[in-house]
Structure formats: structure tokens, C-alpha cells
Design a protein around this motif. Structure first.
Motif, PDB file in Angstrom:
ATOM      1  N   UNK A 148       0.868  -1.173   0.023  1.00 45.99           N
ATOM      2  CA  UNK A 148      -0.035   0.122   0.023  1.00 45.99           C
ATOM      3  C   UNK A 148       0.890   1.265   0.136  1.00 45.99           C
ATOM      4  N   UNK A 149       0.635   2.309  -0.858  1.00 45.32           N
ATOM      5  CA  UNK A 149       1.445   3.438  -0.943  1.00 45.32           C
ATOM      6  C   UNK A 149       0.712   4.462  -0.218  1.00 45.32           C
ATOM      7  N   UNK A 150       1.574   5.429   0.012  1.00 45.19           N
ATOM      8  CA  UNK A 150       1.101   6.659   0.705  1.00 45.19           C
ATOM      9  C   UNK A 150       0.742   7.967  -0.159  1.00 45.19           C
ATOM     10  N   UNK A 151      -0.117   8.702   0.157  1.00 47.53           N
ATOM     11  CA  UNK A 151      -0.363   9.832  -0.715  1.00 47.53           C
ATOM     12  C   UNK A 151       0.863  10.611  -1.008  1.00 47.53           C
ATOM     13  N   UNK A 152       1.868  10.824  -0.097  1.00 44.38           N
ATOM     14  CA  UNK A 152       2.876  11.692  -0.296  1.00 44.38           C
ATOM     15  C   UNK A 152       4.002  10.997  -1.324  1.00 44.38           C
ATOM     16  N   UNK A 153       4.045   9.699  -1.268  1.00 42.48           N
ATOM     17  CA  UNK A 153       4.868   9.177  -1.955  1.00 42.48           C
ATOM     18  C   UNK A 153       4.427   8.994  -3.414  1.00 42.48           C
ATOM     19  N   UNK A 154       3.192   9.045  -3.685  1.00 40.34           N
ATOM     20  CA  UNK A 154       2.476   9.074  -4.938  1.00 40.34           C
ATOM     21  C   UNK A 154       2.995  10.592  -5.417  1.00 40.34           C
ATOM     22  N   UNK A 155       2.384  11.445  -4.527  1.00 41.27           N
ATOM     23  CA  UNK A 155       2.562  12.871  -4.950  1.00 41.27           C
ATOM     24  C   UNK A 155       4.133  13.047  -5.487  1.00 41.27           C
ATOM     25  N   UNK A 156       5.072  12.645  -4.982  1.00 36.98           N
ATOM     26  CA  UNK A 156       6.568  12.705  -4.902  1.00 36.98           C
ATOM     27  C   UNK A 156       6.719  12.227  -6.568  1.00 36.98           C
ATOM     28  N   UNK A 157       6.262  10.962  -6.853  1.00 32.76           N
ATOM     29  CA  UNK A 157       6.319  10.449  -8.092  1.00 32.76           C
ATOM     30  C   UNK A 157       5.822  11.141  -9.052  1.00 32.76           C
ATOM     31  N   UNK A 158       4.738  11.551  -9.121  1.00 35.00           N
ATOM     32  CA  UNK A 158       3.884  12.129  -9.942  1.00 35.00           C
ATOM     33  C   UNK A 158       4.602  13.530 -10.316  1.00 35.00           C
ATOM     34  N   UNK A 159       5.108  14.116  -9.387  1.00 39.79           N
ATOM     35  CA  UNK A 159       6.020  15.513  -9.668  1.00 39.79           C
ATOM     36  C   UNK A 159       7.110  15.292 -10.395  1.00 39.79           C
ATOM     37  N   UNK A 160       7.904  14.079 -10.096  1.00 41.18           N
ATOM     38  CA  UNK A 160       9.104  13.983 -10.865  1.00 41.18           C
ATOM     39  C   UNK A 160       8.926  13.722 -12.538  1.00 41.18           C
ATOM     40  N   UNK A 161       7.561  13.131 -12.742  1.00 40.19           N
ATOM     41  CA  UNK A 161       7.412  12.726 -14.111  1.00 40.19           C
ATOM     42  C   UNK A 161       6.783  14.038 -14.757  1.00 40.19           C
ATOM     43  N   UNK A 162       6.128  14.824 -13.852  1.00 38.70           N
ATOM     44  CA  UNK A 162       5.648  16.122 -14.293  1.00 38.70           C
ATOM     45  C   UNK A 162       6.900  17.245 -14.911  1.00 38.70           C
ATOM     46  N   UNK A 163       7.855  17.126 -13.873  1.00 35.68           N
ATOM     47  CA  UNK A 163       8.671  18.163 -14.054  1.00 35.68           C
ATOM     48  C   UNK A 163       9.692  17.436 -15.610  1.00 35.68           C
ATOM     49  N   UNK A 164       9.751  16.292 -15.704  1.00 32.76           N
ATOM     50  CA  UNK A 164      10.157  15.670 -16.940  1.00 32.76           C
ATOM     51  C   UNK A 164       9.404  16.630 -18.213  1.00 32.76           C
ATOM     52  N   UNK A 165       8.218  16.407 -18.119  1.00 34.63           N
ATOM     53  CA  UNK A 165       7.406  16.952 -19.358  1.00 34.63           C
ATOM     54  C   UNK A 165       7.521  18.434 -19.427  1.00 34.63           C
ATOM     55  N   UNK A 166       7.827  19.144 -18.222  1.00 35.85           N
ATOM     56  CA  UNK A 166       7.885  20.484 -18.139  1.00 35.85           C
ATOM     57  C   UNK A 166       9.323  20.738 -18.957  1.00 35.85           C
ATOM     58  N   UNK A 167      10.325  20.191 -18.207  1.00 35.73           N
ATOM     59  CA  UNK A 167      11.672  20.441 -19.136  1.00 35.73           C
ATOM     60  C   UNK A 167      11.564  20.069 -20.552  1.00 35.73           C
TER      61      UNK A 167
END
Length: 305
Positions: free
Chosen positions: A85-104
Motif C-alpha cells: 500500500x502506498x502513501x499519498x505523499x509518495x504518490x505525489x512525489x513520484x507524479x511531480x518527478x514525471x511532470x517535471x520531466x514533461x515541463x523540461x
């Protein structure tokens, strides 16, 4: 902005067309007689630059595609790699990494301000999704605490029973490759539940409860969006549903609509059978009588004369 639309900004078709044109120009320059070597060298240099630009765009597009796929895999209450089971904070951190890749990648591609704003809008949509996941996990853990299980049974429910129920729920919506990956994890978890030192009756009860909690987590999919569109189309003429109509639709949903096993939402919630909805309505509702016929007094006066 949908994620599939983001990938269109990184497609290198225009550059690919330019490379093909430059390649044809180089071949023509080499074959053409009388052309100076400087012109041929200039054409070759332009061709190399265009090839380099195409390679950069292709790599950028591949990074964005991988980030989009990762976003779909991340947003689950359990880790699809380990089954934990994941935590909401870990999911948010992983999503932010992928969104940062898209923004770059968008910045490197030199996209317009409007495109960047739409990408930012997609990022804000993920904030709402993470908030829903946080609320879901909170209510789920409170539900598990309410079962008042011993610590070993509680951990078994969290780490084995619930992941099995969730994987079975999403397995039918996966591609062939995804089904093979989830099947390996599912087989290992099912082996653990068979080895559990508790009775089959208790395990079956846990499975039923885990399935109920897993079905509460609804991701936006083509099935969900298609149903929403159909509901919107059917209710379009109403513009706005009245309170009484909403209550009636809720009663029909809870006490009349049945699944393949023949159970309604009310039966699954209260864990007991109930009577037929419309039969009870016919028995309890008073059917109004026929209205009185209005008599025209002028007609009666004419007949009397």
C-alpha cells in the motif's frame, strides 16, 4: 489538458520532413555535374544539422511518452511492482518527478505560453487526484482499524488480501503485457494467502470485504467517462435535476439495479435481502381515482328546454 495531447507537441514530423528533403538535395548535388564542391559540402552540413535536430526531438518525445506511461502506473493505492500500500505523499512525489520531466521537455522544445499553461493545468488536475487518494487511504485505514483484527491478521489483510482484490479488479482493463506483469505479482500473493494459518471461511470473509473497499477507488477511465457522457446526454433535456428526481434515482440505484450475482447495493451494504422495490410501491402507494367529469351547465339548460 489530456496527457495524450501533450505528446503531440514533441513530435518530430516537421523535422523528419526537412531531413528527407535535405537528403534528396545532397544526393542531387553529388550527382549533378558542374556543381562546386563548396555547395555540396554546404548541403551535407545542413543535412547533418537537420539529422541532429531530429534525433534530439525523437529522444525528447520518448522521454515524454515514458513519463506519461509512468503517471498511469503510479496513481494506484498499491504499488504495482511490490503490491504494498502506498502513501499519498509518495504518490505525489513520484507524479511531480514525471511532470517535471514533461515541463523540461516542453521548455527545451520552445513551446508557446498557451501550451505551457495547459501543461500546468494538467499538473493541477493531479493535485486533486492526490487529494482523493489521500482521503481514500484515510477512510480505508479507518475501516481496517474498525475490523478490530489482531496485529498479524491486520498486516495480512493490508499486505496480501487487499492487494489481491485490487489487482483482480484492474486486471481485466490491462493490456496483454500488463496482464502478464500483474499475473506474476498476483500469483505470488495468492500463494501467500493459501499459506495463511487461518480458516478458509475467515479468508473468504476478508476477500469479500477487501473487494468492497477496492471497488470504492475509481480511476477515470474510458468506461467511467463513457457512462458520464451517456448520463449527461440522457439528462440534457432536464438541464437540472430536481431534488425529488435525484432521490428517486438514488432509490432505484440502491434497491433495483442488480449485479450479475443478483445482489443490489442495499443488500451488499446491509448484508440481508429485501423485497421487490416496485412491488412494494404498488402495495403502498394510493392510486388516485378517476377525476370527476365536468358538466356544462349550458348544455343541461338546453336539454331541459
Amino acid at each position: 489538458m489530456k496527457l495524450k495531447e501533450i505528446g503531440l507537441f514533441f513530435h518530430g514530423r516537421s523535422v523528419e520532413k526537412a531531413v528527407n528533403e535535405a537528403d534528396a538535395k545532397v544526393k542531387k548535388a553529388v550527382k549533378k555535374r558542374g556543381q562546386s564542391s563548396k555547395e555540396a559540402e554546404r548541403s551535407i552540413a545542413e543535412h547533418k544539422l537537420r539529422v541532429f535536430g531530429l534525433e534530439e526531438k525523437v529522444k525528447r518525445k520518448e522521454r515524454v511518452q515514458e513519463a506519461k506511461k509512468a503517471l498511469g502506473v503510479i496513481y494506484h493505492p498499491i504499488d504495482l511492482q511490490s503490491g504494498r500500500i502506498q502513501t499519498a505523499d509518495s504518490v505525489k512525489d513520484q507524479i511531480n518527478v514525471q511532470l517535471q520531466t514533461i515541463k523540461e521537455a516542453a521548455t527545451q522544445a520552445g513551446l508557446s505560453q498557451g501550451c505551457m499553461e495547459r501543461i500546468a493545468k494538467a499538473g493541477r488536475a493531479f493535485d486533486g487526484m492526490v487529494a482523493f487518494l489521500r482521503m481514500y487511504l484515510l477512510t480505508f485505514l479507518l475501516y481496517v482499524d474498525g475490523l478490530q483484527l489482531p496485529e498479524d491478521q491486520k498486516q495480512f489483510f493490508l499486505n496480501v488480501v487487499f492487494p489481491i482484490a485490487y489487482l483482480r479488479m484492474i486486471l481485466k482493463r490491462q493490456s496483454k503485457e500488463g496482464k502478464e506483469m500483474f499475473r506474476t505479482l498476483l500469483d505470488s500473493l495468492e500463494a501467500k494467502i493459501r499459506e495463511g494459518p487461518w480458516s478458509n471461511e475467515l479468508k473468504d470473509d476478508w476477500k469479500r470485504k477487501a473487494q468492497e473497499r477496492a471497488e470504492l477507488f475509481q480511476r477515470s477511465s474510458s468506461y467511467v467517462e463513457g457512462r458520464n457522457v451517456m448520463l449527461s446526454l440522457l439528462q440534457h433535456r432536464c438541464h437540472r435535476l430536481s431534488t425529488s428526481r435525484l432521490k428517486a434515482l438514488t432509490v432505484v440505484h440502491n434497491y433495483h439495479i442488480r449485479r450479475q450475482n443478483g445482489s443490489t447495493a442495499a443488500e451488499r451494504f446491509f448484508e440481508q435481502k429485501h423485497g421487490n422495490l416496485f412491488a412494494s410501491i404498488v402495495e403502498d402507494v394510493r392510486i388516485p381515482g378517476r377525476p370527476y367529469r365536468r358538466v356544462n351547465t349550458l348544455t343541461i339548460a338546453v336539454k331541459a328546454a
